[in-house]
Design an enzyme around this catalytic site. Structure first.
Site, PDB file in Angstrom:
ATOM      1  N   ARG A  50       0.915  -1.082   0.120  1.00  0.00           N
ATOM      2  CA  ARG A  50       0.095   0.070  -0.069  1.00  0.00           C
ATOM      3  C   ARG A  50       1.055   1.139  -0.010  1.00  0.00           C
ATOM      4  O   ARG A  50       1.201   1.847   1.010  1.00  0.00           O
ATOM      5  CB  ARG A  50      -0.898   0.079   1.090  1.00  0.00           C
ATOM      6  CG  ARG A  50      -1.902   0.993   1.252  1.00  0.00           C
ATOM      7  CD  ARG A  50      -2.650   0.818   2.666  1.00  0.00           C
ATOM      8  NE  ARG A  50      -3.704   2.013   2.669  1.00  0.00           N
ATOM      9  CZ  ARG A  50      -3.347   3.293   3.337  1.00  0.00           C
ATOM     10  NH1 ARG A  50      -2.372   3.551   3.925  1.00  0.00           N
ATOM     11  NH2 ARG A  50      -4.418   4.053   3.493  1.00  0.00           N
ATOM     12  N   SER A 121     -12.546  -3.179   1.114  1.00  0.00           N
ATOM     13  CA  SER A 121     -13.031  -2.419   2.539  1.00  0.00           C
ATOM     14  C   SER A 121     -14.249  -2.158   2.646  1.00  0.00           C
ATOM     15  O   SER A 121     -14.907  -1.282   1.784  1.00  0.00           O
ATOM     16  CB  SER A 121     -12.060  -1.289   2.546  1.00  0.00           C
ATOM     17  OG  SER A 121     -10.888  -1.279   2.647  1.00  0.00           O
ATOM     18  N   LYS A 150      -4.623   6.342   8.438  1.00  0.00           N
ATOM     19  CA  LYS A 150      -5.092   6.508   7.596  1.00  0.00           C
ATOM     20  C   LYS A 150      -5.997   7.728   7.548  1.00  0.00           C
ATOM     21  O   LYS A 150      -7.069   8.195   8.678  1.00  0.00           O
ATOM     22  CB  LYS A 150      -6.242   5.555   7.157  1.00  0.00           C
ATOM     23  CG  LYS A 150      -7.245   5.760   5.903  1.00  0.00           C
ATOM     24  CD  LYS A 150      -7.768   4.209   5.719  1.00  0.00           C
ATOM     25  CE  LYS A 150      -9.227   4.503   4.928  1.00  0.00           C
ATOM     26  NZ  LYS A 150      -8.897   4.809   3.499  1.00  0.00           N
TER      27      LYS A 150
HETATM   28  N1  3NM Z   1      -7.971   1.021   6.270  1.00  0.00           N
HETATM   29  P1  3NM Z   1      -3.028   1.095  11.553  1.00  0.00           P
HETATM   30  S1  3NM Z   1      -7.955   1.691   8.726  1.00  0.00           S
HETATM   31  C1  3NM Z   1      -5.589   1.139   5.666  1.00  0.00           C
HETATM   32  O1  3NM Z   1     -10.820   1.356   8.281  1.00  0.00           O
HETATM   33  C2  3NM Z   1      -6.714   1.350   6.565  1.00  0.00           C
HETATM   34  O2  3NM Z   1     -10.647   0.526   6.253  1.00  0.00           O
HETATM   35  C3  3NM Z   1      -8.855   1.241   7.470  1.00  0.00           C
HETATM   36  O3  3NM Z   1      -3.551   1.443   9.829  1.00  0.00           O
HETATM   37  C4  3NM Z   1     -10.380   0.741   7.189  1.00  0.00           C
HETATM   38  O4  3NM Z   1      -2.938  -0.143  11.572  1.00  0.00           O
HETATM   39  C5  3NM Z   1      -6.649   1.843   8.045  1.00  0.00           C
HETATM   40  O5  3NM Z   1      -1.704   1.887  11.577  1.00  0.00           O
HETATM   41  C6  3NM Z   1      -5.157   1.934   8.555  1.00  0.00           C
HETATM   42  O6  3NM Z   1      -3.929   1.766  12.468  1.00  0.00           O
HETATM   43  C7  3NM Z   1      -4.730   0.886   9.284  1.00  0.00           C
END
Ligand code: 3NM
Length: 226
Positions: A50, A121, A150
């Site tokens: 990503r 997602s 994000k």
């Molecule tokens: N998608 P971390 S939250 C790429 O809710 C991504 O669909 C999300 O990163 C969603 O593990 C997210 O550092 C970020 O919190 C995840």
């Protein structure tokens, strides 16, 4: 050409979702290739490239890093999934593609990627039902918790969203994402997820292998039938 993960069965997909590392160069404290190779040694079960956010690689550099990361995955039989970028996924002959709700029409993307893994997602029951009807191989559900990674993440759904989906007959493979670490992953699994997806807990660590070892241990302890 790798056929290993084409037409993947739901059962095998679920096994691979156990610990999903999602990562690009901007998320890493050290060389992304080193982070991935340590994470694979530690026991991740699937990987998503990503390459997003401020300072993300583009064009040739993005392709080159993708190739390096993909070769580590191949050597270890770890599915290599590309985030959003369908052209890159096809050029690399990746094992799959992961898309968000805003990344285009799911049926059209399925036609383009054929039998590769297609992940989407989702954030609620309507999106999950649509993803199931359109034949996606798994859904990501999130954010489980607050995330700083994000910036445009939707409102936190919490693990209860996964429970809600399971109670409403969403039986396809599910991975929880967003703010997940060793201390808060158990409720995601007990709510019905097949595994957890993490970015920062692994990629921003100076010791990815040790973190992955602990995450795997905690996931194993969290499965309801254990
Ligand atoms: N998608 P971390 S939250 C790429 O809710 C991504 O669909 C999300 O990163 C969603 O593990 C997210 O550092 C970020 O919190 C995840």
């Amino acid at each position: 050409m790798s056929n290993l993960f084409q037409n993947i069965t739901p059962q095998l997909m679920k096994q691979h979702l156990k610990l999903y590392l999602v990562m690009g160069s901007v998320n890493c404290k050290k060389d992304p290739v080193e982070v991935l190779s340590e994470a694979i040694e530690g026991g991740i079960t699937i990987f998503q490239y990503r390459e997003k956010g401020d300072g993300a690689l583009e064009g040739y550099e993005k392709l080159q890093l993708g190739k390096k990361l993909q070769s580590f995955c191949k050597q270890n039989n770890i599915p290599f999934i590309v985030n959003d970028d369908i052209n890159l996924a096809l050029e690399l002959d990746a094992d799959g593609i992961h898309i968000g709700q805003e990344d285009g029409n799911i049926s059209e993307i399925r036609k383009l990627v054929g039998n590769k893994i297609l992940g989407v997602s989702t954030h609620n029951l309507a999106e999950a039902k649509e993803a199931v009807n359109l034949g996606t191989n798994y859904i990501g559900v999130g954010p489980m918790y607050e995330t700083k990674t994000k910036l445009d993440a939707s409102e936190v759904t919490g693990p209860n969203m996964i429970r809600h989906l399971r109670q409403n007959s969403i039986n396809i493979p599910i991975v929880g994402i967003g703010g997940i670490n060793q201390t808060n992953l158990k409720p995601v699994i007990t709510a019905g997820a097949d595994g957890v997806a993490v970015i920062s807990a692994i990629s921003a660590s100076s010791q990815p292998r040790a973190v992955v070892n602990k995450l795997i241990e905690t996931i194993d302890e969290s499965f309801p039938n254990k």
